[in-house]
Scaffold this active site. Structure first.
Site, PDB file in Angstrom:
ATOM      1  CG  PHE A 156       9.170 -15.039   6.089  1.00 41.55           C
ATOM      2  CD1 PHE A 156      10.343 -15.733   6.380  1.00 41.55           C
ATOM      3  CD2 PHE A 156       8.562 -14.300   7.101  1.00 41.55           C
ATOM      4  CE1 PHE A 156      10.890 -15.696   7.659  1.00 41.55           C
ATOM      5  CE2 PHE A 156       9.103 -14.270   8.386  1.00 41.55           C
ATOM      6  CZ  PHE A 156      10.269 -14.965   8.660  1.00 41.55           C
ATOM      7  CG  LEU A 158       5.911 -15.014  11.788  1.00 47.95           C
ATOM      8  CD1 LEU A 158       6.312 -16.212  12.618  1.00 47.95           C
ATOM      9  CD2 LEU A 158       6.934 -13.889  11.993  1.00 47.95           C
ATOM     10  CB  SER A 165       1.623  -7.807  17.114  1.00 43.35           C
ATOM     11  OG  SER A 165       1.157  -6.831  16.225  1.00 43.35           O
ATOM     12  N   GLY A 198       2.991 -12.556   1.572  1.00 47.25           N
ATOM     13  CA  GLY A 198       3.292 -11.998   0.256  1.00 47.25           C
ATOM     14  C   GLY A 198       3.933 -13.038  -0.650  1.00 47.25           C
ATOM     15  NE  ARG A 333      -4.233  24.819 -10.191  1.00 51.95           N
ATOM     16  CZ  ARG A 333      -5.223  24.381 -10.961  1.00 51.95           C
ATOM     17  NH1 ARG A 333      -4.973  23.912 -12.177  1.00 51.95           N
ATOM     18  NH2 ARG A 333      -6.460  24.409 -10.536  1.00 51.95           N
ATOM     19  CD  GLN A 352       0.576  24.571  -2.051  1.00 47.68           C
ATOM     20  OE1 GLN A 352      -0.407  24.779  -1.336  1.00 47.68           O
ATOM     21  NE2 GLN A 352       0.570  23.650  -2.998  1.00 47.68           N
ATOM     22  N   GLY A 428      -7.547  19.351  -6.644  1.00 46.36           N
ATOM     23  CA  GLY A 428      -8.211  18.309  -7.414  1.00 46.36           C
ATOM     24  C   GLY A 428      -7.227  17.442  -8.185  1.00 46.36           C
ATOM     25  CD  GLU A 451       9.440  -6.149  10.491  1.00 49.90           C
ATOM     26  OE1 GLU A 451       9.949  -6.214  11.606  1.00 49.90           O
ATOM     27  OE2 GLU A 451       9.838  -6.798   9.528  1.00 49.90           O
TER      28      GLU A 451
END
Lengths: 623, 623
Positions: A156, A158, A165, A198, A333, A352, A428, A451
């Site tokens: 597509f 465009l 935009s 794409g 962890r 956390q 990490g 978009e």
């Protein structure tokens, strides 16, 4: 009553394998299977299971987490996998019309596997395919069958190198020549090259190309879509006059071949114009069911919303994945603890929990909203397809467009920030590729600019709200909309008179409290309206006046959207059909999302209160 | 007087080539050359020029932006480039001592080229090399020369798979055997594998390995560093008993080979213990200049700060690069405009300016602070090296540690968010790898979790501030510090009594206004202190009480740090030595950084005002 699985099919939701998460899972106050059934429904769970089982058992979909594929290899694999998805035939064209939600589910499942694959599939089927179907006419339906058999592969086109935009400024031209009954497609220079397309980089054979339609008399009728073959079906070599290639490595989604194309006077037969919105007769007369280009553009707004609605769902999927990874890691962890010898799971730390759990709540709330909006969109499209040209239909289109234009920014930013928070919360190990948080972040990232950049899209929502207020102020028109999303704004003067009193922390754990506070955002609407008028009075043109977004239109659109998401989720979790055993946990998720979101607006609430002339004292509002 | 170039060496700062940025450059209110000279000084500009010229003219450093190298190839190239950097001899060991700022500049220049290269160089020279130099003794100095000739290549092995932040819980052991005068280095299981060690994956021949030192009598003396050969110098094959390898692909910095190592009863000669902090006699007696392990740990705090100070500078470098890319793009990219025919550069949009310019200001402010802190750190180290064990020296160490522990989070997060904003502000083109914003984001990302997650580090700063306040409250001790960063806190009661009145917008354009408002953060300090006491009174242990970070310690540490950065920059740009022609632009940068940062705390200012019991009325404070 709690939902249960029909026919005792326990295989649909098998127990988790034993492992280090057992102790946390045993402490859950609810059954996760019940929650899954309530959230997704058995049909959708079964459909997902079908897709995942197929991918799990097919060596073509084998993955090695953190593997380093070359671009070429990755793109080749994505194409082969895309083809295989069609062979599995998870969803026929018929199914798509019958159960549109399955389309969204399929995209999400493919995306959970790999967004490059999902993008290739979507671009070919839903973007290229839909464009041919909805912008074309019967003479183009031969393409549809070839799309589903992948005899042709589409894209597509465009966006151009210098224009994304601002689509109206696109510069590719299509000149009609009645002598040969052909259009001459031409790119005036490299800045007008189609870019970012794409599937165009390596694999597309056909493109829907947007070009400015010029008639022999010199008249320009604006952008029109043409279907153009860009590569030979067997050799994939470019067609004459087409220079086409890959734009190279991106920050993510590198299994997708984004490409560019420059057209040098490419001759295209007249019937390749996708002629739903406007057509050209053999002798060169332009005919259109629409009076002018502006109206023609308006009619296509509906389909513009599709992209935004789907992107919302994509972003939510990424957020779900990231939060699951980080929460599981945090539960296993261990680091530091109350004594030198005892280490506790990092999930036990207040910080956390504060980092991760609001994103878990946001995933549920946004997921619910995005599914609802998808279904509203289906209703809109069905109305369009049935030829409904009522005022309600037009209003519904505008409302959905406003919701999608802010929903996509809210969801994509929440996901982007959430993934980054998850990555950091895993320390990490979050930086190791095999743990997938990097890929999620990189693949989610374009959702923030697809978009049009999020900030630009938000303006469409604030403009919608400002338009409604202006009509009320000038003409006394009531503020209301088909989905009732804006109806509360009609009583903004009395909302601004209200005071919200909370007597205890426990009270705040009902999302109704934050919901009521959120309605105060009409303060922002009134302020933005006043600012806009003030700018206009001081001589700014409409363009300059609307440019004052930062402290007005932008926060207005975002707060409005948060309210929409919250309201929808709050109502959902308080429905009578919610199984009693799930009410507590869903209520907590709703309250957490509500308070977390509202917390961003504390300064506004303080400021608004002061401006009422009654800062912190008893309520003696003058309105 | 404005700085000018000595000897008319215009080649040091040549004119920019003509191009689309000319019109904006012509509108500048100041000379960019003057600003560069003022900011960096001629010596440093010249040093940078030397480095960049060398890299630009050496084919080994040729780069193809957005190229997709295989991991193997990229790691090999990074090693070869690192070796070449030593050949260029930009900085001898002598220079490093004489002009330490050049070390920081060299790292930044290498990082501007590629952080993987900079990391390899730093890890080998400054981390591995410094560890040998500062933790070892004369018997280890033979290594130093081999480090500079790259005869050996080093890494620093502290972190294990299951332990990063909590270094005390590290489980690799070193048992001394007096019979052979050797240590037996051993990893009890895979969770105790050394992990994440930069340079260890492919290239290091030697490692400084931290292990728990056990004596024949069974006593454990805690973590000690050992220098261990892990690979053969010629074949790079692992040494007996060492299982070593690469941990695989990461989110970024993939030219750096992070590795793991498991030691299976590896025998290491006694003199390989880096014995500055503690030693073992041949017959197996432990000797140390420090009374206990806690004191030994405290003595190493100073060198811990180094890492954080350098990371600050690295993050600032990334922010500079990203803002430059995005600002230049925004000045040339045109999209939409007041009329259909006229498009304007996106930099003209309020939203774009609001997104980018504060990060430009932040880059200047953080850059200045990070350089100052680096020089303070040099002073601290010189004192240590000279054997200064005064109370002031100890205080200075604590103060710098507190500044570095919050400075690193502030700089790394500002950079990370700034890069993401830049990437989005460039729309689709920001997502193209060749435009570099992705690499910057990915390479900056570990700065947020290096040396412990940012949230964890912030706690060290809030603990420092709370400790000072506790001493004042309990013992009446004055709050002060060698660099005077905290001195203002001593008068917190009177600061909390002040009201800041601003009569016009113009007033706010002096950063002194925001600076005064920022001192109100002592409200947060008092609140956090009270919260902590309240938690302790309600029976929480110290660990649980300090765990209440989210709404107290964390914002306290961040606001304190913003104030430090702002104060330092504000003072810098108001010095008499600032050339008159630069005062306006520097003053604006300072005001922009001030207001942008303060804006995050608006809700706090409102809240604090209400709690004074005088919400919004005239000042009638009761204190």
């Amino acid at each position: 009553m709690a939902p249960t699985l029909k026919g005792g099919d326990a295989a649909l939701l098998p127990e988790f394998p034993r492992g280090p998460l057992d102790s946390y899972r045993a402490r859950a106050s609810f059954s996760w299977k019940e929650l899954a059934l309530f959230t997704e429904g058995e049909d959708m769970l079964r459909f997902k299971k079908t897709i995942f089982s197929a991918l799990e058992n097919d060596p073509l979909f084998a993955r090695s987490p953190g593997a380093h594929l070359s671009l070429e290899k990755y793109r080749e694999l994505s194409f082969l996998r895309c083809k295989r998805i069609f062979e599995y035939d998870f969803l026929s064209a018929g199914d798509m019309f019958e159960s549109p939600l399955k389309v969204s589910t399929l995209i999400q499942c493919l995306g959970m596997y790999d967004w490059s694959l999902a993008a290739k599939y979507v671009l070919h089927t839903l973007i290229f395919g839909s464009a041919v179907f909805s912008s074309g006419s019967e003479r183009h339906f031969t393409y549809i069958q070839k799309i589903f058999s992948m005899e042709i592969f589409g894209c597509f086109a465009l966006t151009e190198l210098s224009h994304g935009s601002n689509t109206k400024a696109i510069r590719t031209t299509a000149h009609y020549n009645p002598a040969t009954e052909e259009f001459i497609i031409h790119s005036p220079d490299f800045e007008a090259a189609k870019f970012w397309v794409g599937n165009m980089g390596k694999t597309a054979t056909h493109a829907v190309v947007f070009a400015q339609l010029h008639m022999p008399g010199g008249q320009c009728h604006g952008l029109h879509p043409f279907i153009i073959q860009i590569r030979d079906l067997k050799t994939l070599l470019p067609m004459p006059g087409v220079m086409v290639g890959d734009i190279g490595k991106k920050l993510g989604q590198n299994g997708l071949d984004n490409g560019f194309a420059v057209f040098h006077k490419v001759r295209v037969p007249r019937h390749n114009l996708l002629n739903r919105m406007g057509d050209v007769t053999p002798e060169g007369t332009y005919v259109s069911p629409f009076k002018d280009a502006r109206q023609r553009f308006g009619a296509s707004l509906g389909s513009l919303s599709w992209g935004r609605v789907v992107i919302m769902a994509m972003a939510v999927t990424n957020l779900k994945l990231a939060v699951s990874i980080a929460a599981r890691f945090s539960a296993t962890r261990r680091q530091f603890g109350p004594t030198e010898d005892e280490e506790i799971p990092v999930l036990e730390y207040q910080t956390q929990q504060w980092r991760l759990l609001p994103y878990l709540a946001a995933a549920y709330a946004l997921d619910h909203f995005s599914t609802s909006l998808f279904l509203d969109m289906v209703e809109l499209q069905r109305g369009l397809a049935a030829g409904d040209r009522s005022a309600r239909q037009a209003e519904l289109g505008r409302e959905i467009h406003a919701l999608a234009s802010a929903g996509k920014p809210l969801a994509s930013w929440t996901a982007q920030q959430g993934i980054q928070e998850c990555r950091e919360a895993c320390g990490g190990h979050g930086y190791l590729a095999m743990n997938r948080l990097g890929v999620l972040r990189d693949d989610n990232d374009p959702n923030c600019t697809y978009e049009g950049d999020n900030n630009v899209l938000l303006q469409q929502t604030s403009n919608y709200l400002l338009g409604l207020l202006a009509l009320r102020v000038q003409d006394g028109a009531r503020i209301r909309s088909p989905l009732k999303s804006v109806d509360f704004l009609d009583s903004y003067p009395s909302i601004l008179d209200q005071r919200f009193e909370v007597s205890s922390v426990a009270d705040c754990l009902d999302s109704a409290v934050a919901l009521a506070a959120y309605k105060w955002l009409c303060y922002l609407l009134r302020e933005t309206h006043e600012k806009l008028n003030q700018e206009k009075r001081s001589g700014s043109g409409d363009f300059e006046a609307r440019n004052c977004q930062v402290f007005h239109g932008r926060p207005l659109a975002l707060a409005f959207m948060e309210l929409m998401v919250l309201q929808s989720f709050h109502e959902h979790v308080h429905r009578p059909c919610v199984p009693p055993s799930l009410r507590a946990v869903l209520g907590r998720l709703s309250a957490l999302y509500a308070l977390w979101s509202l917390n961003r607006h504390t300064a506004l609430l303080y400021r608004a209160e002061r401006r009422r002339g009654c800062p912190g004292g008893r309520d003696r509002s003058s309105r």
